[in-house]
Design a protein around this motif. Structure first.
Motif, PDB file in Angstrom:
ATOM      1  N   ASP A  85       0.987  -1.032  -0.035  1.00 18.04           N
ATOM      2  CA  ASP A  85      -0.096  -0.193   0.488  1.00 18.04           C
ATOM      3  C   ASP A  85       0.714   1.487   0.355  1.00 18.04           C
ATOM      4  O   ASP A  85       0.382   2.424  -0.559  1.00 18.04           O
ATOM      5  N   LYS A  94      -4.487   2.346  -6.526  1.00 19.38           N
ATOM      6  CA  LYS A  94      -6.129   2.964  -5.700  1.00 19.38           C
ATOM      7  C   LYS A  94      -6.642   4.217  -5.435  1.00 19.38           C
ATOM      8  O   LYS A  94      -7.716   3.929  -5.309  1.00 19.38           O
ATOM      9  N   ARG A  98     -10.922   4.494  -6.764  1.00 22.06           N
ATOM     10  CA  ARG A  98     -11.649   4.714  -5.838  1.00 22.06           C
ATOM     11  C   ARG A  98     -12.693   6.229  -6.427  1.00 22.06           C
ATOM     12  O   ARG A  98     -13.947   6.634  -6.488  1.00 22.06           O
TER      13      ARG A  98
END
Length: 146
Positions: A85, A94, A98
């Motif tokens: 991450d 990511k 989103r």
């Protein structure tokens, strides 16, 4: 089914909406982030490492705390997830994902509410999650299963 002008109009508008989504800046940013992620060898290695540990994690979950490697695997999976991450390409992907999902959710809500405000619409990437997290594990993750 006999095609009427109303159905043809709905299909035309649906195709137009699809083209608008595919030509949007949000989708373009998503595709660029995905391409960058796919072409980054370090990010791909981090993803592969995480997936390998995730397989071990799923095996440990069958036995829970009674598995001999429970603590080690639990720490390792959190460590690998954090490493993955924190990678710039993964994080950018990511975020773009989103934003794209939020746009699709907004479009779905607009369409549904144009018919009736009683229609349930998926939000935040989840499909009708009124009673839990929507993970589909039957409460295995600790969510409230209905």
């Amino acid at each position: 089914m006999i095609a009427t002008l109303e159905y043809v109009d709905i299909l035309d508008r649906s195709e137009m909406l699809g083209r608008m989504v595919l030509n949007s800046e949000v989708f373009e940013a998503y595709q660029e982030a995905k391409l960058a992620l796919d072409n980054d060898s370090e990010a791909q290695q981090l993803i592969n490492d995480f997936n390998a540990v995730k397989d071990q994690y799923e095996d440990v979950q069958r036995f829970g705390r009674y598995h001999p490697d429970y603590s080690e695997i639990m720490k390792l999976v959190r460590t690998r997830k954090r490493e993955m991450d924190l990678n710039d390409k993964v994080a950018a992907y990511k975020i773009a994902e989103r934003k794209f999902q939020a746009m699709l959710d907004e479009i779905s809500q607009y369409i549904a509410f144009s018919v009736s405000d009683k229609i349930k619409v998926p939000k935040d990437g989840g499909a009708l999650t009124d009673s839990g997290c929507g993970c589909g594990s039957g409460g295995g993750c600790g969510c409230k299963a209905s």
